[in-house]
Motif scaffolding. Structure first.
Motif, short mmCIF file in Angstrom:
data_model
loop_
_atom_site.label_atom_id
_atom_site.label_comp_id
_atom_site.label_asym_id
_atom_site.label_seq_id
_atom_site.Cartn_x
_atom_site.Cartn_y
_atom_site.Cartn_z
N PHE A 152 2.31 -9.23 4.10
CA PHE A 152 3.65 -9.58 3.66
C PHE A 152 4.01 -8.88 2.34
O PHE A 152 5.11 -8.34 2.18
N PHE A 170 14.64 -11.60 -4.39
CA PHE A 170 13.40 -11.79 -3.64
C PHE A 170 13.68 -12.46 -2.30
O PHE A 170 13.14 -12.06 -1.27
N ARG B 670 16.21 -21.32 6.74
CA ARG B 670 17.46 -20.58 6.94
C ARG B 670 18.44 -21.39 7.77
O ARG B 670 19.64 -21.39 7.51
N LEU B 729 5.53 -11.20 -9.67
CA LEU B 729 6.20 -11.46 -8.39
C LEU B 729 6.27 -12.97 -8.13
O LEU B 729 7.31 -13.48 -7.68
N GLU B 732 8.94 -14.36 -10.16
CA GLU B 732 10.24 -13.99 -9.60
C GLU B 732 10.59 -14.88 -8.39
O GLU B 732 11.72 -15.34 -8.24
N ILE B 733 9.57 -15.11 -7.56
CA ILE B 733 9.81 -15.96 -6.38
C ILE B 733 10.21 -17.36 -6.83
O ILE B 733 11.15 -17.96 -6.29
N ASP B 736 13.69 -17.50 -8.04
CA ASP B 736 14.60 -17.37 -6.91
C ASP B 736 14.66 -18.67 -6.09
O ASP B 736 15.73 -19.10 -5.65
N LYS B 737 13.50 -19.27 -5.92
CA LYS B 737 13.44 -20.53 -5.16
C LYS B 737 14.18 -21.63 -5.90
O LYS B 737 14.85 -22.47 -5.29
N THR B 740 17.80 -21.10 -5.36
CA THR B 740 18.22 -21.49 -4.00
C THR B 740 18.29 -23.01 -3.88
O THR B 740 19.22 -23.55 -3.28
N GLU B 831 6.84 -20.00 2.86
CA GLU B 831 5.81 -19.10 3.42
C GLU B 831 5.61 -17.89 2.52
O GLU B 831 4.48 -17.46 2.29
N SER B 832 6.70 -17.36 2.01
CA SER B 832 6.60 -16.16 1.17
C SER B 832 5.75 -16.46 -0.07
O SER B 832 4.87 -15.68 -0.43
N CYS B 835 2.07 -16.75 0.80
CA CYS B 835 1.45 -15.44 1.06
C CYS B 835 1.10 -14.75 -0.25
O CYS B 835 0.00 -14.22 -0.42
N VAL B 836 2.04 -14.73 -1.17
CA VAL B 836 1.83 -13.99 -2.42
C VAL B 836 0.76 -14.67 -3.26
O VAL B 836 -0.10 -14.02 -3.86
N LEU B 864 2.41 -13.64 10.16
CA LEU B 864 2.40 -12.93 8.88
C LEU B 864 1.72 -13.78 7.80
O LEU B 864 0.98 -13.26 6.96
N ARG B 867 -2.04 -14.00 8.56
CA ARG B 867 -2.66 -12.72 8.21
C ARG B 867 -2.87 -12.64 6.70
O ARG B 867 -3.92 -12.19 6.23
N GLN B 871 -6.46 -12.14 5.13
CA GLN B 871 -6.75 -10.99 4.26
C GLN B 871 -7.26 -11.48 2.90
O GLN B 871 -8.17 -10.90 2.31
#
Lengths: 285, 878
Positions: A152, A170, B670, B729, B732-733, B736-737, B740, B831-832, B835-836, B864, B867, B871
């Motif tokens: 991702f 973002f 969404r 990052l 930043e997320i 942004d969250k 929102t 989810e984003s 992941c990060v 995603l 994964r 990882q």
């Protein structure tokens, strides 16, 4: 209270005749109409001086405007889109060649208006993209981890390196990253042919693609570059043949996915319009 | 001294000096007036005072061209010095000058004090006003105390008329103070768009009139209350003890007022808002007034006077001043002086008239107390309206600086139709096409358009025809069967079948080279039941794109049930252009539509609008399918995410209910946002649309909790910044969250309160200047539940992490250390973010968090995300 209906109706009727607003919904035009003011310029008068930022878009009702890029814009054309979105000072004055009437839409209101009217935003994005089809964006070398498949964060990084997405929030980028599909092409695969409607952008992770024109000219696209970006945004047909020369891995962004993200994040659409305007203002007239 | 201190102390000193001067004059005037003229001229003095003040305000505004409130204040103070000096020099000469002094004292107070507050209003946003007006007002209370004390001391040493000289000196000091200390700066007001300036001024003047009513009724009730108190005390206390008693009471009340001003007023404003704080005094007046009227108990009168004395010049005065803050200066600068003058003096005059009238009727103190209490009730009612108007004024001010969003397409009246018909007839193709679109919006395609010289116009008119051809249109079209344009010819043939034209000639059309014409003929002849016709139609349905399109268009002219299967086949053929045409037909003839077959097209951005029009036409039948799809967990996300807006387009009462109920339980972020937008649109289009607030309030609390969580985590994560791009990052997320989540909270509030300018408040917080944010806070305080408003503001305000945590209270999650913070982030619904964060844990080799990674790697999550966790786990061991 004054009944404003006839005024709005006349304005909607006038706006409907503008090419760029041909696909907008009537409700969107009504809102646009309500937030405009009518301006008149006598022949020879300066609409906007050189060195200044344009304060308004001008929807030309009648007359003619000589733009700083030495264009002559007549009725039903819009003057100022590029200058307002690229946020550039005018290199030369904009002058009314003949007595000219316009609907002015204040530059400060444009973002809000487009934010409210996705149809107009999409039409504008398509129109500008159509005008830059064939332009080449500077290559952005990909130095990611090349994980198989891409993670991702790799997707995010790859997308953010694209000039069109560089200023996306973002959330918008994450949405696009989730909507992307990682695809692979074997050498010799034709990815797109001239005449086919472009419906996806391919941002290359690795490999090499030849973009071949009708005249036999070939441009080589490598990792980090995007295939058919402007055609896809413009919903226009491909003008080149794209063929994989080596094994290619790419991130596919369908036009539906891009439009979906823009619908939810109009800031991304506005940033893309700004980038397209910048490209056009930097190009020779 | 800090800037904030200076903002308080400097004006507080000016007010202090003004009130010292006023108290000196007041003492002199009472003593001289009562001694020389007696109380029977008091009413005349009040009327003279009010008239003189109004004349002075008008004169200053008209001739002196002074509109800057600071200059107006200084001018009035200069007049006060000159006038008071003149009176001081002559007062001993004639007893009648005591009348002039009485009028002069009230006249000057009526001008100077409101001018002072008008000048201060100019330099204060509403947030500042709530914080500092109390302290500034305390300067006035203290000035009144000090002035009275000085007058007391001087009164023992020199004759009363020398107090006038002292007053003149004090006014001179106040003038110097005003020149040097009253702020010259004005805060930047919320700019209004040129087109909205007049509308805003009109609304503001209406609001100022409401404030005038508020001032009159409050002054009336308080004056009567004061009179009751004085009368009762005079009746029950020995005359020889009156002076001492009043002295003790007033000293006590002034002290209470000062304490309330400094300690209570700012807290009440912060906690209850202006409207809430302003209800305290009338409530006390009503309770104590009715209490005394019913029982005659002295304690009730004392409570009344305690409330009046303690709150009138502190809470009430400051609150009344804050009510003027949302008024644009161009209206406030002039309007406030007039409203204050009429409000105060008018209220007093009405109260005086009532007292005279009731005295003539033999009313007792208890009767007057009942009237005062009734006035208090009216005051509360007026206050209820004023509170709403106060918030509306902020909303209007914000909206005057914005674009107009609530614009509808004008309905087509006779004039509009005439205008558009004229344009349709215009040879200019583009104008004719535009006019046709507008006429089609009103379902009015003029039949004569089919004789337009431009085939493109006729074609466009054909495309806009809704449903079966109207008889008059069919009649016109049937004359065009020989037209050169195949599309027009096809439409003419379709019309001919309706009008009973020569069938033989129409049958010949089956051999026409153009598929449009052949298709029209086939569709027209299909009713004959001939096998060859049915076979030919099937062949067209399997043919080229042009043939399929022609068939779909032809069916559009005669959409009957016999073509249902053909339309289904065409819809499923996979050609977007054909699908669009079929969807057009189905939107005109919804009886032929099978909603489930239309549903997948909602996912296609090119066909979504057409599919939505079919559902609109289907109405309730469409709603059932859409709701079923929204509830079905197997509905593809690409479809699901566009269902809310499709449902909202139906504009059925059930649509809002369905969406609101769904909102708190929606698992896809969404889709959740789309539901919010759809509900927002429904309520914006029809603010009266019934909606159940319970699920929305539940969702609102969740959104604010989310915002608080992201804000707190973002604050904490900033401390972890170590140059790693991944940490940047994550920050930043989180930002942004947070944004929102805040947007979601405001959208929800906007759905609950569609007329209250919540959208404007949200934008104001985003822009961030003091004036807008102040206005936004007031709107938020009015619309948000109290337990939500505070945390929501704490999230959007620019605060230090500690301040934010303190203001968020239990809305702020606790993460003891970095690992706990990362573990909490790994468990986040985003989810984003997960992941990060997983990547960061791997990058930093934080093996202690491996169990959390294992636990949070949900087997049924998106590939995603799985994964990313896989990882990260691999990398942790690598």
């Amino acid at each position: 209270m004054v009944d404003e209906s006839p005024r709005v109706l006349r304005r909607v009727l006038a706006l409907r005749t503008f090419d760029v607003l041909g696909t907008a919904e009537l409700a969107e035009l009504a809102m646009l109409a309500e937030n405009m003011t009518e301006a008149s310029f006598t022949a020879g008068s300066v609409i906007a001086p050189a060195g200044a930022r344009l304060r308004a878009l001008h929807f030309i009702l009648d007359g003619e405007v000589a733009t700083p890029r030495r264009e002559r814009l007549g009725a039903r054309r819009v003057f100022g889109v590029l200058d307002v979105f690229a946020r550039r000072e005018l290199s030369a004055p904009a002058i009314a060649v003949r007595d000219t009437r316009t609907f002015e839409l204040q530059a400060a209101d444009v973002k809000e208006i487009l934010d409210e009217n996705f149809g107009v935003l999409r039409a504008l994005l398509q129109e500008l993209a159509r005008r830059v089809v064939g332009y080449a964006l500077p290559a952005t070398t990909w130095v990611g981890s090349l994980a198989r498949p891409l993670g991702f964060v790799d997707r995010l990084t790859l997308l953010r390196r694209q000039p069109m997405y560089a200023s996306a929030t973002f959330d918008a980028l994450a949405m696009l990253a989730h909507a992307c599909e990682e695809v692979a092409f074997l050498p010799g695969t034709t990815i797109a042919r001239p005449g086919d409607t472009a419906n996806a952008v391919y941002t290359m992770v690795e490999g090499s693609i030849h973009a071949r024109g009708d005249d036999g000219s070939i441009r080589v696209l490598g990792s980090g570059e995007s295939v058919a970006l402007f055609e896809t945004l413009a919903a226009a047909p491909h003008s080149l043949t794209f063929e994989a020369r080596t094994p290619v891995r790419a991130l596919k962004q369908s036009s539906a996915a891009i439009l979906d993200v823009i619908e939810d994040h109009t800031d991304l659409g506005l940033a893309m319009i700004g980038e397209l305007a910048r490209l056009l203002t930097e190009s020779p007239a | 001294m800090t800037a904030v201190d200076r903002r308080v102390v400097a004006p507080a000193f000016v007010l202090f000096a003004i009130l010292v001067a006023h108290s000196l004059l007041e003492t002199a005037r009472d003593a001289l007036f009562l001694a020389r003229l007696g109380p029977h001229l008091l009413a005349a003095a009040y009327v003279a005072m009010a008239s003189a003040a109004l004349l002075a305000i008008a004169a200053v505004r008209r001739w002196a061209r002074l509109r800057d409130p600071r200059r107006v204040l200084i001018a009035f103070l200069a007049v006060a010095v000159a006038g008071t000096t003149a009176i001081a020099a002559t007062i001993a000469a004639s007893p009648s000058l005591a009348f002039v002094l009485y009028v002069w004292t009230g006249f000057i107070a009526t001008l100077v004090v409101p001018s002072f507050w008008t000048a201060i209003d100019r330099s204060s946003a509403v947030g500042d006003a709530k914080r500092v007006f109390g302290a500034i007002g305390a300067g006035g209370v203290l000035g009144a105390m000090v002035g009275s004390a000085i007058a007391g001391v001087l009164g023992r040493l020199v004759p009363a008329h020398f107090l006038v000289t002292a007053g003149a000196l004090a006014f001179a000091l106040a003038t110097v103070a005003a020149i040097t200390l009253v702020p010259r700066t004005s805060i930047a007001e919320i700019p209004a768009k040129r087109a909205h300036v007049e509308g805003l001024s009109r609304k503001s003047r209406r609001y100022v009139r409401a404030l005038l009513g508020f001032a009159i009724v409050s002054t009336f009730a308080l004056t009567l209350g004061d009179l009751v108190f004085k009368r009762v005390i005079a009746e029950r206390i020995d005359a020889s003890e009156l002076a001492v008693t009043f002295g003790v009471i007033y000293t006590g009340l002034n002290t209470i007022g000062l304490v309330i001003q400094l300690a209570v007023t700012p807290r009440l404003f912060a906690r209850w808002g202006v409207g809430g704080a302003l209800t305290v005094l009338p409530l006390i007046l009503v309770a104590s007034g009715f209490g005394f009227a019913m029982t005659g108990a002295l304690v009730a009168v004392i409570a009344l006077k305690l409330g009046d004395g303690g709150l009138r010049h502190s809470l009430h005065r400051v609150g009344s001043e804050i009510l003027y803050v949302p008024v644009p200066s161009r209206v406030r600068d002039g309007g406030k002086l007039v409203a204050d003058a009429i409000g105060q003096r008018g209220g007093q005059a009405i109260a005086a008239l009532v007292v005279f009238a009731t005295a003539a009727l033999g009313a007792t103190a208890r009767d007057i107390a009942a009237i005062a209490a009734a006035g208090g009730v009216v005051w509360l009612v007026v206050l209820w309206f004023v509170r709403r108007a106060y918030v509306a004024q902020f909303r209007d001010t914000l909206q005057a600086g914005e674009i107009r969003r609530d614009v509808a397409i004008p309905s087509l009246d006779a004039d509009a139709i005439a205008l558009l018909s004229e344009s349709v007839a215009c040879p200019d193709e583009v104008e004719a096409l535009a006019a046709l679109d507008l006429l089609a919006h009103g379902s009015r395609i003029p039949p004569l358009v089919f004789f337009h010289p431009q085939p493109s116009v006729v074609r466009h008119a054909l495309a806009l025809l809704e449903g079966e051809l109207p008889p008059e249109t069919a009649r016109v079209l049937s004359h065009l069967v020989e037209h050169a344009d195949p599309k027009i010819r096809a439409a003419a043939i379709a019309a001919s079948f309706r009008t009973g034209a020569d069938r033989g000639r129409l049958a010949n059309a089956l051999a026409d080279p153009h598929p449009e014409v052949r298709a029209a003929a086939l569709v027209g002849l299909a009713g004959d039941g001939r096998r060859d016709i049915a076979t030919a139609i099937d062949a067209l349905a399997l043919g080229s794109t042009a043939e399929r399109l022609a068939l779909a268009e032809a069916i559009g002219f005669a959409p009957t049930a016999r073509f249902r299967r053909v339309l289904d086949d065409l819809l499923a053929c996979g050609d977007a252009a054909v699908a669009r045409q079929v969807l057009h037909v189905l939107a005109r003839a919804p009886a032929l539509a099978e909603p489930r077959r239309v549903l997948p097209f909602v996912a296609d951005p090119q066909l979504r609008g057409d599919a939505r029009r079919v559902f609109q036409a289907l109405g309730r039948r469409g709603l059932e399918v859409l709701v079923g799809a929204l509830d079905d967990p197997w509905t593809p996300l690409a479809v699901r995410r566009h269902l809310p807006r499709t449902i909202s387009r139906l504009a059925l009462p059930d649509a809002a209910k369905v969406l609101a109920t769904r909102l708190p339980h929606e698992s896809d972020g969404r889709t959740e946002l789309k539901i919010l937008r759809a509900l927002g649109r429904l309520r914006a289009d029809d603010p009266k649309l019934a909606i159940d607030p319970a699920p929305l309030l539940e969702y609102l609390r969740r959104a604010v909790r989310d915002a608080a969580r992201y804000a707190t985590f973002a604050d904490a994560m900033r401390d972890e910044r170590d140059g790693s791009p991944t940490v940047d990052l994550i920050c930043e997320i989180l930002v942004d969250k947070r944004r929102t989540a805040v947007e979601r909270a405001f959208r929800t509030l906007g759905i609950l309160h569609p007329r209250d300018g919540v959208r404007s408040a949200y934008d104001a917080f985003a822009i961030g200047d003091d004036a807008r944010v102040g206005a936004a806070r007031e709107i938020l305080a009015a619309v948000a539940p109290s337990e939500i408003a505070g945390p929501l503001v704490a999230v959007v305000d620019d605060l230090t992490p500690d301040q934010r945590r303190a203001r968020l209270g239990d809305f702020a999650p606790v993460a003891a250390d970095r690992d706990a913070l990362l573990a909490a982030l790994l468990a986040d619904p985003s989810e984003s973010l997960r992941c990060v964060v997983a990547g960061y844990i791997a990058e930093r080799k934080l093996v202690g968090l491996e169990p959390d990674l294992e636990r949070m790697r949900t087997a049924d999550g998106p590939s995603l995300v799985m994964r990313a966790f896989d990882q990260a786990l691999e990398s942790l061991h690598g």
